[in-house]
Each structure stands twice: as structure tokens, then as C-alpha cells.
Design a protein around this motif. Structure first.
Motif, PDB file in Angstrom:
ATOM      1  N   LYS A  44      -6.584 -10.850  44.396  1.00 41.93           N
ATOM      2  CA  LYS A  44      -7.390  -9.699  43.979  1.00 41.93           C
ATOM      3  C   LYS A  44      -8.237 -10.022  42.753  1.00 41.93           C
ATOM      4  O   LYS A  44      -9.371  -9.550  42.621  1.00 41.93           O
ATOM      5  CB  LYS A  44      -6.465  -8.510  43.677  1.00 41.93           C
ATOM      6  CG  LYS A  44      -7.166  -7.213  43.353  1.00 41.93           C
ATOM      7  CD  LYS A  44      -6.138  -6.107  43.138  1.00 41.93           C
ATOM      8  CE  LYS A  44      -6.792  -4.776  42.819  1.00 41.93           C
ATOM      9  NZ  LYS A  44      -5.765  -3.723  42.612  1.00 41.93           N
ATOM     10  N   ASP A  45      -7.691 -10.855  41.840  1.00 39.31           N
ATOM     11  CA  ASP A  45      -8.418 -11.233  40.634  1.00 39.31           C
ATOM     12  C   ASP A  45      -9.115 -12.587  40.779  1.00 39.31           C
ATOM     13  O   ASP A  45      -9.387 -13.278  39.798  1.00 39.31           O
ATOM     14  CB  ASP A  45      -7.510 -11.200  39.400  1.00 39.31           C
ATOM     15  CG  ASP A  45      -6.231 -12.003  39.566  1.00 39.31           C
ATOM     16  OD1 ASP A  45      -5.849 -12.302  40.723  1.00 39.31           O
ATOM     17  OD2 ASP A  45      -5.584 -12.318  38.551  1.00 39.31           O
ATOM     18  N   LYS A  46      -9.389 -12.972  42.034  1.00 42.59           N
ATOM     19  CA  LYS A  46     -10.230 -14.136  42.365  1.00 42.59           C
ATOM     20  C   LYS A  46      -9.631 -15.478  41.934  1.00 42.59           C
ATOM     21  O   LYS A  46     -10.359 -16.398  41.554  1.00 42.59           O
ATOM     22  CB  LYS A  46     -11.634 -13.983  41.761  1.00 42.59           C
ATOM     23  CG  LYS A  46     -12.352 -12.690  42.115  1.00 42.59           C
ATOM     24  CD  LYS A  46     -12.535 -12.527  43.609  1.00 42.59           C
ATOM     25  CE  LYS A  46     -13.291 -11.246  43.964  1.00 42.59           C
ATOM     26  NZ  LYS A  46     -13.342 -11.011  45.422  1.00 42.59           N
ATOM     27  N   TYR A  69      -3.256  -8.348  45.868  1.00 40.30           N
ATOM     28  CA  TYR A  69      -2.421  -8.682  44.714  1.00 40.30           C
ATOM     29  C   TYR A  69      -3.173  -9.555  43.717  1.00 40.30           C
ATOM     30  O   TYR A  69      -3.986 -10.399  44.108  1.00 40.30           O
ATOM     31  CB  TYR A  69      -1.175  -9.459  45.154  1.00 40.30           C
ATOM     32  CG  TYR A  69      -0.164  -8.658  45.926  1.00 40.30           C
ATOM     33  CD1 TYR A  69       0.751  -7.836  45.262  1.00 40.30           C
ATOM     34  CD2 TYR A  69      -0.099  -8.727  47.323  1.00 40.30           C
ATOM     35  CE1 TYR A  69       1.699  -7.115  45.969  1.00 40.30           C
ATOM     36  CE2 TYR A  69       0.840  -8.005  48.034  1.00 40.30           C
ATOM     37  CZ  TYR A  69       1.740  -7.198  47.354  1.00 40.30           C
ATOM     38  OH  TYR A  69       2.678  -6.474  48.058  1.00 40.30           O
ATOM     39  N   THR A  70      -2.852  -9.372  42.425  1.00 39.74           N
ATOM     40  CA  THR A  70      -3.322 -10.325  41.434  1.00 39.74           C
ATOM     41  C   THR A  70      -2.414 -11.562  41.507  1.00 39.74           C
ATOM     42  O   THR A  70      -1.314 -11.510  42.062  1.00 39.74           O
ATOM     43  CB  THR A  70      -3.243  -9.740  40.014  1.00 39.74           C
ATOM     44  OG1 THR A  70      -1.871  -9.506  39.670  1.00 39.74           O
ATOM     45  CG2 THR A  70      -4.034  -8.446  39.904  1.00 39.74           C
ATOM     46  N   TYR A  71      -2.879 -12.655  40.940  1.00 43.84           N
ATOM     47  CA  TYR A  71      -2.068 -13.870  40.927  1.00 43.84           C
ATOM     48  C   TYR A  71      -0.751 -13.623  40.195  1.00 43.84           C
ATOM     49  O   TYR A  71       0.319 -14.048  40.658  1.00 43.84           O
ATOM     50  CB  TYR A  71      -2.841 -15.015  40.276  1.00 43.84           C
ATOM     51  CG  TYR A  71      -1.990 -16.230  40.039  1.00 43.84           C
ATOM     52  CD1 TYR A  71      -1.381 -16.905  41.099  1.00 43.84           C
ATOM     53  CD2 TYR A  71      -1.773 -16.703  38.747  1.00 43.84           C
ATOM     54  CE1 TYR A  71      -0.583 -18.020  40.882  1.00 43.84           C
ATOM     55  CE2 TYR A  71      -0.988 -17.825  38.523  1.00 43.84           C
ATOM     56  CZ  TYR A  71      -0.391 -18.470  39.593  1.00 43.84           C
ATOM     57  OH  TYR A  71       0.397 -19.559  39.366  1.00 43.84           O
ATOM     58  N   LYS A  72      -0.804 -12.920  39.078  1.00 42.06           N
ATOM     59  CA  LYS A  72       0.417 -12.629  38.305  1.00 42.06           C
ATOM     60  C   LYS A  72       1.416 -11.842  39.153  1.00 42.06           C
ATOM     61  O   LYS A  72       2.628 -12.086  39.097  1.00 42.06           O
ATOM     62  CB  LYS A  72       0.055 -11.858  37.036  1.00 42.06           C
ATOM     63  CG  LYS A  72       1.213 -11.684  36.069  1.00 42.06           C
ATOM     64  CD  LYS A  72       0.762 -11.034  34.776  1.00 42.06           C
ATOM     65  CE  LYS A  72       1.932 -10.871  33.816  1.00 42.06           C
ATOM     66  NZ  LYS A  72       1.514 -10.220  32.538  1.00 42.06           N
ATOM     67  N   GLU A  73       0.915 -10.908  39.944  1.00 33.00           N
ATOM     68  CA  GLU A  73       1.808 -10.131  40.819  1.00 33.00           C
ATOM     69  C   GLU A  73       2.428 -11.020  41.896  1.00 33.00           C
ATOM     70  O   GLU A  73       3.614 -10.873  42.228  1.00 33.00           O
ATOM     71  CB  GLU A  73       1.031  -8.974  41.457  1.00 33.00           C
ATOM     72  CG  GLU A  73       0.679  -7.863  40.494  1.00 33.00           C
ATOM     73  CD  GLU A  73      -0.287  -6.846  41.068  1.00 33.00           C
ATOM     74  OE1 GLU A  73      -0.320  -5.716  40.561  1.00 33.00           O
ATOM     75  OE2 GLU A  73      -1.046  -7.191  42.006  1.00 33.00           O
ATOM     76  N   LEU A  74       1.651 -11.960  42.427  1.00 34.11           N
ATOM     77  CA  LEU A  74       2.164 -12.860  43.460  1.00 34.11           C
ATOM     78  C   LEU A  74       3.260 -13.770  42.915  1.00 34.11           C
ATOM     79  O   LEU A  74       4.139 -14.215  43.672  1.00 34.11           O
ATOM     80  CB  LEU A  74       1.035 -13.697  44.050  1.00 34.11           C
ATOM     81  CG  LEU A  74       0.086 -12.965  44.998  1.00 34.11           C
ATOM     82  CD1 LEU A  74      -1.090 -13.865  45.362  1.00 34.11           C
ATOM     83  CD2 LEU A  74       0.801 -12.499  46.260  1.00 34.11           C
ATOM     84  N   LEU A  75       3.225 -14.060  41.614  1.00 29.99           N
ATOM     85  CA  LEU A  75       4.264 -14.902  41.022  1.00 29.99           C
ATOM     86  C   LEU A  75       5.637 -14.233  41.044  1.00 29.99           C
ATOM     87  O   LEU A  75       6.654 -14.905  40.879  1.00 29.99           O
ATOM     88  CB  LEU A  75       3.888 -15.273  39.580  1.00 29.99           C
ATOM     89  CG  LEU A  75       2.775 -16.312  39.430  1.00 29.99           C
ATOM     90  CD1 LEU A  75       2.489 -16.554  37.960  1.00 29.99           C
ATOM     91  CD2 LEU A  75       3.141 -17.619  40.130  1.00 29.99           C
ATOM     92  N   THR A  90      10.833 -20.688  44.710  1.00 30.12           N
ATOM     93  CA  THR A  90       9.548 -21.333  44.976  1.00 30.12           C
ATOM     94  C   THR A  90       8.394 -20.340  44.833  1.00 30.12           C
ATOM     95  O   THR A  90       8.420 -19.254  45.404  1.00 30.12           O
ATOM     96  CB  THR A  90       9.538 -21.927  46.395  1.00 30.12           C
ATOM     97  OG1 THR A  90      10.666 -22.789  46.534  1.00 30.12           O
ATOM     98  CG2 THR A  90       8.265 -22.704  46.645  1.00 30.12           C
ATOM     99  N   LYS A  91       7.375 -20.741  44.086  1.00 32.49           N
ATOM    100  CA  LYS A  91       6.223 -19.869  43.823  1.00 32.49           C
ATOM    101  C   LYS A  91       5.003 -20.310  44.631  1.00 32.49           C
ATOM    102  O   LYS A  91       4.900 -21.454  45.070  1.00 32.49           O
ATOM    103  CB  LYS A  91       5.873 -19.894  42.329  1.00 32.49           C
ATOM    104  CG  LYS A  91       7.012 -19.482  41.405  1.00 32.49           C
ATOM    105  CD  LYS A  91       7.508 -18.072  41.711  1.00 32.49           C
ATOM    106  CE  LYS A  91       8.639 -17.668  40.772  1.00 32.49           C
ATOM    107  NZ  LYS A  91       9.211 -16.339  41.161  1.00 32.49           N
ATOM    108  N   ILE A  92       4.080 -19.394  44.815  1.00 33.68           N
ATOM    109  CA  ILE A  92       2.821 -19.706  45.497  1.00 33.68           C
ATOM    110  C   ILE A  92       1.995 -20.627  44.591  1.00 33.68           C
ATOM    111  O   ILE A  92       1.847 -20.363  43.401  1.00 33.68           O
ATOM    112  CB  ILE A  92       2.045 -18.415  45.846  1.00 33.68           C
ATOM    113  CG1 ILE A  92       0.862 -18.723  46.761  1.00 33.68           C
ATOM    114  CG2 ILE A  92       1.608 -17.650  44.596  1.00 33.68           C
ATOM    115  CD1 ILE A  92       0.199 -17.466  47.340  1.00 33.68           C
TER     116      ILE A  92
END
Length: 244
Positions: A44-46, A69-75, A90-92
Motif C-alpha cells: 500500500k505504501d509502494k 497493507y503497508t510494508y510495516k503491517e505485512l511484517l 519467516t518474514k516477507i
């Protein structure tokens, strides 16, 4: 014909590790792959991230579209637990993480732009810029099922390498490749399993990188045909065949 087919790990060593994660990429390199095939989406935040599906439902403990989702949310999501509890933390990965690893190892990288369902605005420009930021234009080929996107990449930078993904049995695919303007064809392997098709493509100097080849019987056939790159979930099996 190519003297040796490249061993390209599909989403990393995805046959034994959670796909499109740093551990899958590193394990593929450990078993001797020549390169990695992977997929780029936008948050979402590119932030360009590595994931095959437009949604995270199949590969994580979350749900919904990556673009929501923002990257922070995906974490906060777990991208390994569905493969096994030992991978639960495991993280994206981001594209930056992967490019830094490619820079470190010198491996070949096939970046598939996932822009056939969600048309991420500016994805082509963003990925090309990052490829140059890491000085990796000689290591990377971009690909997509969205051939308009590959034409756009060539418009942005004629020197960037592109490959056209497809599944159909195209008639004289080398003529289509000439028309579109690309460096490689990336067909489903059954579309080019016949020698005359391979010879036609090769006669026009296009590379052929086939997906997704997990049966050793077909690996052998494609090696004998001189396919340039074989994309597989099992780079260990392909490595053994290439050494035999």
C-alpha cells in the motif's frame, strides 16, 4: 544451442522451503543453483516486496491483498508457518533485501512483475531503478504474463532484459517475440518440448527459459534440447542431472 542450461530456482528452493523467502533463496544457492526466479508486488505504501500471489492467504497467516497493507503491517504476518512450524518467524522479503543478496552472490535473477491482476502503477519504473541502484542490470531479466508491461520496460530502458511469460502453444513464437521486442521467451515447458519449435526460436537468437520443471524426465529432455534456463522447485535435482 546452449552448451549448458541454467539451473533457476523457482521462488527459491520452494520444493523444500517456504517459497519466496530469504531462506528459500539462500538454500537454493547452497545446493548450486545458477539463479533465482521470483515475483514482485507493491504494498500500500509502494514498497516492492517478494510474493507470488496478489493476496497473502495461501502463503501466510494473514489474509487479503498485498496492496491493502503497508510494508510495516505485512511484517506482522508469518510467511513460513504454513510450510512448517520451524519457519514460523519467516518474514516477507523486500526487493531491496533480495537485490542486496544477488549483489553479494553474483547469481542470475529473473524478476517476474505480478501486474496482470493488480495493475500496480509505476511498478516497472520502480523495479528498473532498483536494478540500477544495485548495479545489477547484467544479472537481471524481467518477465511478466503482462506483455504490455514488458513493452513498457523496454520503452523506459531499451537495455533492460525482458522475457515474455506464456502458456499457450504459440505458432512461430519467435515471430511474436520479434514483434513485441524482447530478449527471451519464458514458456510453460510443454509449449516448447519439440525440437523444431526450439530451433525456430534459437534461429532468431532469443533465449528460452522454461517453467516449472520438477520431473527429472522432462529436465533431461530440456537439457538435451539446449534450453537456456530451466526453472524448477528442485534445484538440487536439476543440479545432479546437469553434472551427470
Amino acid at each position: 544451442m546452449a552448451s549448458k542450461s541454467l539451473n533457476i530456482a523457482h521462488r527459491g528452493f520452494s520444493g523444500k522451503y517456504p517459497e519466496n523467502t530469504m531462506i528459500a533463496f539462500k538454500k537454493a544457492v547452497e545446493v548450486g543453483c545458477d539463479g533465482i526466479e521470483t515475483d514482485v508486488q507493491l504494498t500500500k505504501d509502494k514498497v516492492p516486496v517478494i510474493c507470488h500471489d496478489e493476496t497473502i492467504d495461501r502463503t501466510s497467516d494473514g489474509s487479503g491483498f498485498i496492496s491493502q497493507y503497508t510494508y510495516k503491517e505485512l511484517l506482522n504476518m508469518n510467511f513460513g508457518v504454513k510450510f512448517g512450524n520451524e519457519f514460523k518467524n519467516t518474514k516477507i522479503p523486500t526487493l531491496d533485501e533480495l537485490l542486496a543478496y544477488v549483489k553479494e552472490t553474483g547469481i542470475y535473477l529473473n524478476l517476474e512483475l505480478k501486474n496482470s491482476i493488480v495493475l500496480y502503477e509505476g511498478l516497472e519504473e520502480m523495479v528498473i531503478k532498483k536494478i540500477y541502484d544495485y548495479d545489477l542490470s547484467n544479472n537481471v531479466i524481467m518477465s511478466s504474463f503482462n506483455h504490455y508491461s514488458m513493452v513498457k520496460c523496454k520503452y523506459i530502458d531499451a537495455k533492460i532484459k525482458t522475457g515474455l511469460l506464456y502458456e499457450a502453444g504459440l505458432y512461430k513464437p519467435e515471430k511474436y517475440a520479434e514483434y513485441v521486442g524482447c530478449d527471451a521467451l519464458h514458456p510453460h515447458f510443454l509449449s516448447v518440448i519439440h525440437k523444431p519449435i526450439v530451433e525456430g526460436i534459437k534461429s532468431k537468437d532469443f533465449l528460452i527459459n522454461t517453467y516449472t520443471v520438477n520431473d527429472e524426465k522432462y529436465m533431461k529432455i530440456l537439457i538435451d534440447l539446449g534450453i537456456d534456463g530451466i526453472i524448477t522447485n528442485y534445484p538440487d535435482k536439476l543440479k545432479s542431472l546437469l553434472l551427470s
